[in-house]
Design a protein around this motif. Structure first.
Motif, PDB file in Angstrom:
ATOM      1  N   MET A   1      45.477 -22.638 -19.613  1.00  0.00           N
ATOM      2  CA  MET A   1      44.561 -23.509 -20.502  1.00  0.00           C
ATOM      3  C   MET A   1      44.352 -22.911 -21.974  1.00  0.00           C
ATOM      4  N   ASN A   2      44.388 -23.673 -23.005  1.00  0.00           N
ATOM      5  CA  ASN A   2      44.073 -23.140 -24.400  1.00  0.00           C
ATOM      6  C   ASN A   2      42.558 -23.411 -24.405  1.00  0.00           C
ATOM      7  N   HIS A   3      41.933 -22.173 -24.450  1.00  0.00           N
ATOM      8  CA  HIS A   3      40.624 -22.412 -24.385  1.00  0.00           C
ATOM      9  C   HIS A   3      39.989 -22.529 -25.903  1.00  0.00           C
ATOM     10  N   ARG A   4      40.561 -22.311 -26.775  1.00  0.00           N
ATOM     11  CA  ARG A   4      40.438 -22.402 -28.347  1.00  0.00           C
ATOM     12  C   ARG A   4      40.166 -23.962 -28.427  1.00  0.00           C
ATOM     13  N   LEU A   5      41.291 -24.801 -27.864  1.00  0.00           N
ATOM     14  CA  LEU A   5      41.325 -26.232 -27.835  1.00  0.00           C
ATOM     15  C   LEU A   5      40.083 -26.849 -27.175  1.00  0.00           C
ATOM     16  N   PHE A   6      39.957 -26.208 -25.873  1.00  0.00           N
ATOM     17  CA  PHE A   6      38.859 -26.785 -25.076  1.00  0.00           C
ATOM     18  C   PHE A   6      37.403 -26.694 -25.800  1.00  0.00           C
ATOM     19  N   ILE A   7      37.255 -25.525 -26.386  1.00  0.00           N
ATOM     20  CA  ILE A   7      35.965 -25.368 -26.959  1.00  0.00           C
ATOM     21  C   ILE A   7      35.907 -26.122 -28.387  1.00  0.00           C
TER      22      ILE A   7
END
Length: 157
Positions: A1-7
């Motif tokens: 999962m793309n953590h930056r996109l999630f945040i």
């Protein structure tokens, strides 16, 4: 999962709802997780840019070209240009094949006033531009290939 996109999505959710309530944080996290997972399917190939210094120089060149192009288009609109503009289409052969590099080239061309990305022949790798004032075809070809395509190739390929 793309953590930056999630945040980023969670932060936008909280900003839009103008609250830091736990219920909104959990709801935003839920929707952000779903959207992040769905976004991964839309973009299976990840960009692997190299040479950040070259990317910054390219960004500077693009900024300068946009300013110059704004001035040139303004002169045409205000009637300060010598004669009517020579509107036309121009086919430019490309070597660049990386989809991220081509997307960056499309953004550069479209962001520059007086030019529009009109098409791209994938088989022959030919870019078609619509140019507001096509006075010197060789200069346009050189600008696209040397000033934009060459650095994009080094950055993305």
């Amino acid at each position: 999962m793309n953590h930056r996109l999630f945040i980023l999505l969670v932060l936008f959710w909280l900003l839009i709802n103008q609250t830091l309530a736990l219920s909104q944080l959990l709801l935003g996290a839920f929707f952000s997780a779903i959207l992040t997972l769905l976004a991964q399917r839309l973009r299976p190939e990840r960009a692997r840019p190299k040479h950040p210094g070259l990317a910054l120089r390219l960004l500077w060149h693009v900024f300068c070209d946009i300013v110059r192009s704004n001035i040139a288009v303004s002169r045409i609109i205000l009637g300060l240009h010598h004669g009517p503009p020579k509107v036309g289409f121009l086919d430019i052969p490309l070597i660049l094949r990386d989809p991220h590099g081509l997307a960056a080239l499309a953004m550069i061309v479209t962001a520059t006033p007086g030019t529009v990305w009109a098409g791209h022949d994938l088989e022959r790798n030919i870019l078609t531009l619509h140019i507001l004032d096509l006075q010197d075809e060789a200069a346009w070809i050189h600008t696209i290939q040397a000033r934009y395509e060459a650095p994009l190739r080094r950055i993305f390929e």
